[in-house]
Motif scaffolding. Structure first.
Motif, PDB file in Angstrom:
ATOM      1  N   SER A  34       0.845  -1.189   0.000  1.00 29.12           N
ATOM      2  CA  SER A  34       0.000   0.000   0.000  1.00 29.12           C
ATOM      3  C   SER A  34       0.878   1.235   0.000  1.00 29.12           C
ATOM      4  O   SER A  34       2.052   1.179   0.374  1.00 29.12           O
ATOM      5  N   TYR A  35       0.296   2.328  -0.447  1.00 31.98           N
ATOM      6  CA  TYR A  35       0.963   3.627  -0.412  1.00 31.98           C
ATOM      7  C   TYR A  35      -0.108   4.703  -0.344  1.00 31.98           C
ATOM      8  O   TYR A  35      -1.284   4.448  -0.604  1.00 31.98           O
ATOM      9  N   THR A  36       0.303   5.902   0.019  1.00 30.09           N
ATOM     10  CA  THR A  36      -0.616   7.035   0.063  1.00 30.09           C
ATOM     11  C   THR A  36      -0.371   7.880  -1.175  1.00 30.09           C
ATOM     12  O   THR A  36       0.759   8.314  -1.422  1.00 30.09           O
ATOM     13  N   ASN A  37      -1.417   8.113  -1.964  1.00 28.32           N
ATOM     14  CA  ASN A  37      -1.252   8.886  -3.198  1.00 28.32           C
ATOM     15  C   ASN A  37      -1.204  10.385  -2.896  1.00 28.32           C
ATOM     16  O   ASN A  37      -1.312  10.803  -1.741  1.00 28.32           O
ATOM     17  N   LYS A  38      -1.042  11.172  -3.941  1.00 26.36           N
ATOM     18  CA  LYS A  38      -0.880  12.625  -3.756  1.00 26.36           C
ATOM     19  C   LYS A  38      -2.122  13.295  -3.175  1.00 26.36           C
ATOM     20  O   LYS A  38      -2.042  14.397  -2.645  1.00 26.36           O
ATOM     21  N   ASP A  39      -3.291  12.620  -3.269  1.00 26.16           N
ATOM     22  CA  ASP A  39      -4.518  13.155  -2.695  1.00 26.16           C
ATOM     23  C   ASP A  39      -4.708  12.734  -1.243  1.00 26.16           C
ATOM     24  O   ASP A  39      -5.742  13.027  -0.636  1.00 26.16           O
ATOM     25  N   GLN A  79      -5.008   9.647  -0.187  1.00 25.97           N
ATOM     26  CA  GLN A  79      -5.788   8.419  -0.078  1.00 25.97           C
ATOM     27  C   GLN A  79      -4.851   7.205  -0.076  1.00 25.97           C
ATOM     28  O   GLN A  79      -3.864   7.164  -0.814  1.00 25.97           O
ATOM     29  N   LYS A  80      -5.177   6.227   0.737  1.00 27.68           N
ATOM     30  CA  LYS A  80      -4.387   5.004   0.794  1.00 27.68           C
ATOM     31  C   LYS A  80      -4.792   4.103  -0.369  1.00 27.68           C
ATOM     32  O   LYS A  80      -5.970   3.840  -0.586  1.00 27.68           O
ATOM     33  N   VAL A  81      -3.802   3.632  -1.135  1.00 31.96           N
ATOM     34  CA  VAL A  81      -4.022   2.768  -2.292  1.00 31.96           C
ATOM     35  C   VAL A  81      -3.393   1.416  -1.999  1.00 31.96           C
ATOM     36  O   VAL A  81      -2.229   1.343  -1.587  1.00 31.96           O
ATOM     37  N   TYR A  82      -4.160   0.351  -2.193  1.00 27.23           N
ATOM     38  CA  TYR A  82      -3.669  -1.003  -1.964  1.00 27.23           C
ATOM     39  C   TYR A  82      -3.278  -1.623  -3.302  1.00 27.23           C
ATOM     40  O   TYR A  82      -3.959  -1.433  -4.302  1.00 27.23           O
ATOM     41  N   THR A  83      -2.172  -2.369  -3.305  1.00 29.67           N
ATOM     42  CA  THR A  83      -1.680  -2.982  -4.530  1.00 29.67           C
ATOM     43  C   THR A  83      -1.526  -4.484  -4.358  1.00 29.67           C
ATOM     44  O   THR A  83      -1.281  -4.976  -3.254  1.00 29.67           O
TER      45      THR A  83
END
Length: 134
Positions: free
Chosen positions: A80-85, A87-91
């Motif tokens: 997971s990472y936090t995008n520029k907005d 928001q947490k994004v799961y991969t």
């Protein structure tokens, strides 16, 4: 145990980068048809994100491009990472440990290299007693 084996076709050309340490990284996506047809009589597909490192990355980026069939083996990795907005994004990716050809160059439409010619073989004289299979 975390092991996965897949056979499918690349959905786009391989994206290759190099890390600061000089390690090759190849990212690509593989489309894999599902076993059963949908109500319209078509196969649906899953699109699997893949990442390969070092020699495997070099091999995939050199010999495969969009539309080529590929066989891969590796492991599933989540992150997971936090995008520029914010928001947490799961991969979910397949970390490719092995890759191989599953069709010939002619079947894939890749004719960049000439096919082997009969003249590529070294001639052997009849009656050569030093050959191990006589």
């Amino acid at each position: 145990m975390n092991k996965v084996a897949l056979v499918g076709r690349l959905t786009r050309d391989v994206e290759t980068n190099t890390t600061a340490a000089g390690k090759s990284v190849a990212r690509f996506s593989v489309a894999i048809n599902r076993k059963f047809k949908n109500e319209e009589g078509n196969y649906e597909a899953d699109f699997i994100n893949c990442v390969a490192f070092s020699n495997t990355a070099d091999f995939v980026s050199k010999y495969f491009s969009k539309g080529n069939a590929i066989g891969i083996a590796g492991r599933i990795q989540t992150g997971s990472y936090t995008n520029k907005d914010g928001q947490k994004v799961y991969t979910t990716d397949v970390v490719v440990e092995e890759a191989e050809f599953v069709e010939s160059k002619n079947a894939s439409g890749n004719t960049s290299a000439p096919a082997n010619d009969v003249n590529d073989f070294m001639p052997v004289a009849d009656g050569d007693d030093e050959l191990p299979f006589n």
